[in-house]
Write an enzyme that holds these catalytic residues in place. Structure first.
Site, PDB file in Angstrom:
ATOM      1  N   ASP A   9       0.871  -1.181   0.000  1.00 42.43           N
ATOM      2  CA  ASP A   9       0.000   0.000   0.000  1.00 42.43           C
ATOM      3  C   ASP A   9       0.901   1.223   0.000  1.00 42.43           C
ATOM      4  O   ASP A   9       2.115   1.119   0.204  1.00 42.43           O
ATOM      5  CB  ASP A   9      -0.905   0.003   1.261  1.00 42.43           C
ATOM      6  CG  ASP A   9      -1.802   1.241   1.320  1.00 42.43           C
ATOM      7  OD1 ASP A   9      -2.338   1.639   0.269  1.00 42.43           O
ATOM      8  OD2 ASP A   9      -1.955   1.827   2.412  1.00 42.43           O
ATOM      9  N   SER A  10       0.300   2.396  -0.191  1.00 41.13           N
ATOM     10  CA  SER A  10       1.076   3.635  -0.130  1.00 41.13           C
ATOM     11  C   SER A  10       1.581   3.893   1.288  1.00 41.13           C
ATOM     12  O   SER A  10       2.506   4.676   1.469  1.00 41.13           O
ATOM     13  CB  SER A  10       0.199   4.801  -0.584  1.00 41.13           C
ATOM     14  OG  SER A  10      -0.984   4.820   0.184  1.00 41.13           O
ATOM     15  N   TYR A  41      -0.768   8.445  -2.478  1.00 38.49           N
ATOM     16  CA  TYR A  41      -0.890   8.124  -3.898  1.00 38.49           C
ATOM     17  C   TYR A  41      -2.170   8.778  -4.461  1.00 38.49           C
ATOM     18  O   TYR A  41      -2.285   9.015  -5.645  1.00 38.49           O
ATOM     19  CB  TYR A  41      -1.029   6.607  -4.113  1.00 38.49           C
ATOM     20  CG  TYR A  41       0.240   5.784  -3.987  1.00 38.49           C
ATOM     21  CD1 TYR A  41       1.443   6.325  -3.556  1.00 38.49           C
ATOM     22  CD2 TYR A  41       0.216   4.423  -4.324  1.00 38.49           C
ATOM     23  CE1 TYR A  41       2.582   5.534  -3.440  1.00 38.49           C
ATOM     24  CE2 TYR A  41       1.349   3.628  -4.225  1.00 38.49           C
ATOM     25  CZ  TYR A  41       2.523   4.185  -3.780  1.00 38.49           C
ATOM     26  OH  TYR A  41       3.650   3.404  -3.673  1.00 38.49           O
ATOM     27  N   GLY A  42      -3.131   9.010  -3.550  1.00 44.39           N
ATOM     28  CA  GLY A  42      -4.497   9.344  -3.949  1.00 44.39           C
ATOM     29  C   GLY A  42      -4.705  10.679  -4.633  1.00 44.39           C
ATOM     30  O   GLY A  42      -5.791  10.957  -5.116  1.00 44.39           O
ATOM     31  N   CYS A  72      -4.434  -1.216  -1.855  1.00 45.67           N
ATOM     32  CA  CYS A  72      -4.567   0.232  -1.986  1.00 45.67           C
ATOM     33  C   CYS A  72      -5.690   0.500  -2.988  1.00 45.67           C
ATOM     34  O   CYS A  72      -5.619   0.036  -4.136  1.00 45.67           O
ATOM     35  CB  CYS A  72      -3.248   0.820  -2.488  1.00 45.67           C
ATOM     36  SG  CYS A  72      -3.344   2.576  -2.887  1.00 45.67           S
ATOM     37  N   GLU A 150      -4.141   9.335   9.361  1.00 49.90           N
ATOM     38  CA  GLU A 150      -2.691   9.300   9.586  1.00 49.90           C
ATOM     39  C   GLU A 150      -2.304  10.114  10.827  1.00 49.90           C
ATOM     40  O   GLU A 150      -1.291   9.853  11.453  1.00 49.90           O
ATOM     41  CB  GLU A 150      -1.943   9.825   8.355  1.00 49.90           C
ATOM     42  CG  GLU A 150      -2.086   8.935   7.121  1.00 49.90           C
ATOM     43  CD  GLU A 150      -0.968   7.895   6.984  1.00 49.90           C
ATOM     44  OE1 GLU A 150       0.152   8.159   7.436  1.00 49.90           O
ATOM     45  OE2 GLU A 150      -1.248   6.809   6.440  1.00 49.90           O
ATOM     46  N   CYS A 182     -11.114   3.096   0.006  1.00 52.83           N
ATOM     47  CA  CYS A 182      -9.695   3.368   0.311  1.00 52.83           C
ATOM     48  C   CYS A 182      -9.389   2.576   1.569  1.00 52.83           C
ATOM     49  O   CYS A 182     -10.189   2.573   2.519  1.00 52.83           O
ATOM     50  CB  CYS A 182      -9.514   4.860   0.547  1.00 52.83           C
ATOM     51  SG  CYS A 182      -7.977   5.303   1.359  1.00 52.83           S
ATOM     52  N   THR A 183      -8.236   1.929   1.586  1.00 48.92           N
ATOM     53  CA  THR A 183      -7.954   1.021   2.711  1.00 48.92           C
ATOM     54  C   THR A 183      -7.675   1.757   4.031  1.00 48.92           C
ATOM     55  O   THR A 183      -7.580   1.110   5.080  1.00 48.92           O
ATOM     56  CB  THR A 183      -6.782   0.075   2.362  1.00 48.92           C
ATOM     57  OG1 THR A 183      -5.707   0.848   1.821  1.00 48.92           O
ATOM     58  CG2 THR A 183      -7.222  -0.975   1.361  1.00 48.92           C
ATOM     59  N   HIS A 184      -7.566   3.083   3.977  1.00 47.84           N
ATOM     60  CA  HIS A 184      -7.455   3.837   5.237  1.00 47.84           C
ATOM     61  C   HIS A 184      -8.815   4.006   5.926  1.00 47.84           C
ATOM     62  O   HIS A 184      -8.878   4.199   7.138  1.00 47.84           O
ATOM     63  CB  HIS A 184      -6.917   5.252   4.969  1.00 47.84           C
ATOM     64  CG  HIS A 184      -5.439   5.354   4.899  1.00 47.84           C
ATOM     65  ND1 HIS A 184      -4.706   4.858   3.847  1.00 47.84           N
ATOM     66  CD2 HIS A 184      -4.537   5.907   5.752  1.00 47.84           C
ATOM     67  CE1 HIS A 184      -3.432   5.111   4.052  1.00 47.84           C
ATOM     68  NE2 HIS A 184      -3.298   5.745   5.204  1.00 47.84           N
TER      69      HIS A 184
HETATM   70  N1  DGL Z   1      -4.537   3.527   1.134  1.00 47.49           N
HETATM   71  C1  DGL Z   1      -4.674   4.343  -0.046  1.00 47.49           C
HETATM   72  C2  DGL Z   1      -5.897   3.877  -0.856  1.00 47.49           C
HETATM   73  O1  DGL Z   1      -6.469   2.871  -0.558  1.00 47.49           O
HETATM   74  C3  DGL Z   1      -4.924   5.791   0.299  1.00 47.49           C
HETATM   75  C4  DGL Z   1      -3.795   6.609   0.727  1.00 47.49           C
HETATM   76  C5  DGL Z   1      -3.175   7.385  -0.381  1.00 47.49           C
HETATM   77  O2  DGL Z   1      -3.752   8.380  -0.854  1.00 47.49           O
HETATM   78  O3  DGL Z   1      -2.076   7.002  -0.735  1.00 47.49           O
HETATM   79  O4  DGL Z   1      -6.281   4.513  -1.786  1.00 47.49           O
END
Ligand code: DGL
Length: 265
Positions: A9-10, A41-42, A72, A150, A182-184
């Site tokens: 993941d990022s 990454y988003g 991700c 975060e 999004c996995t967050h």
């Molecule tokens: N975990 C990333 C996702 O699922 C989000 C975080 C990011 O923007 O890198 O999209």
């Protein structure tokens, strides 16, 4: 087959997949890569995200993993179902999450939230329509959710403000299923669930990807023997100490493995 499962993941979000894998497959070793130096990454272009994702995949391949999970939502949306590895099983989180959402919805009214790149790609909506042609889908980008998570703002006034700001238009559409694309975002599950109401089913892509991977490994006869005790090995592109500290809220406890710095570029 004593090779590890690779997950990337990022940053920290993919740990939602690791937690689910640890519960589902306690005999498996997990090698995790979190690209903490290059998160988020988003909000990056498709070209940049795919370049990073290929590098992340190659890093895991260099560790001789038997399967790769792109945990991700952004990567999974931008590759649009195209695997980044062809010689070993590969999955993103998009298809598993969409299949779970289509199985859960009764009214065929589905919401999707994600990073700006994920929502702009329209990939979740397209994948839902492939399964449920008549589904109504509403998507909404939630750019502040990743920084909130975060930085530990997962409840309280600030989190409540952004949940209402982003989810109000989705709630108005009476969806019965919401993909946390999004996995967050599962870290905000309580506050999102409270706002949306208990009739709305929340789909966690990281967890669904873990279930999907366990079925894929079982069907390909790639699971470890039951006497093996699974271990986790974490690699990050920025401070291992910060990762260890922040991982607690994703894993629900202290980091359960070694954390090392890795250069993937
Ligand atoms: N975990 C990333 C996702 O699922 C989000 C975080 C990011 O923007 O890198 O999209």
């Amino acid at each position: 087959m004593n090779r590890a499962i690779g997950v990337f993941d990022s940053g920290l979000g993919g740990l939602t997949t690791v937690k689910a894998l640890n519960e589902l497959l306690p005999n498996e070793d997990i090698i995790y890569f979190g690209d903490t130096a290059r998160i988020p990454y988003g909000n990056k272009s498709r070209e940049t995200v795919i370049k990073y994702a290929v590098q992340d995949t190659n890093f895991l391949k260099s560790k001789n993993v038997k399967m790769i999970i792109a945990a991700c939502g952004t990567v999974s949306s931008l590759i649009g179902g195209k695997p980044l590895a062809s010689d070993i099983p590969f999955t993103g989180v998009l298809l598993p999450a969409v299949q779970a959402a289509c199985a859960a919805t009764r009214t065929k009214r589905i919401g999707v939230i994600g990073t700006p790149s994920t929502i702009k790609s329209g990939s979740y909506g397209k994948a839902v329509k492939n399964i449920e042609q008549k589904a109504f889908i509403i998507g909404k980008e939630c750019p502040m959710f990743v920084p909130l998570v975060e930085n530990g703002y997962t409840s309280g006034k600030i989190a409540e403000y952004f949940v209402k700001e982003y989810l109000e238009p989705i709630k108005k559409e009476n969806v019965d299923t919401l993909i946390l694309g999004c996995t967050h975002y599962p870290i905000l599950k309580d506050i999102i669930g409270e706002y949306m109401g208990e009739d709305v089913k929340l789909i966690s892509p990281g967890e669904e990807a873990a279930k999907y991977a366990s079925i894929a490994l079982l069907s390909e006869n790639l699971l470890n023997p039951e006497e093996k005790e699974g271990k986790n090995f974490y690699y990050v592109s920025d401070s291992p100490e910060d990762f260890e500290q922040n991982a607690v809220q994703f894993l629900g406890g202290h980091i359960n493995g070694t954390v090392e710095l890795a250069n993937v570029s």
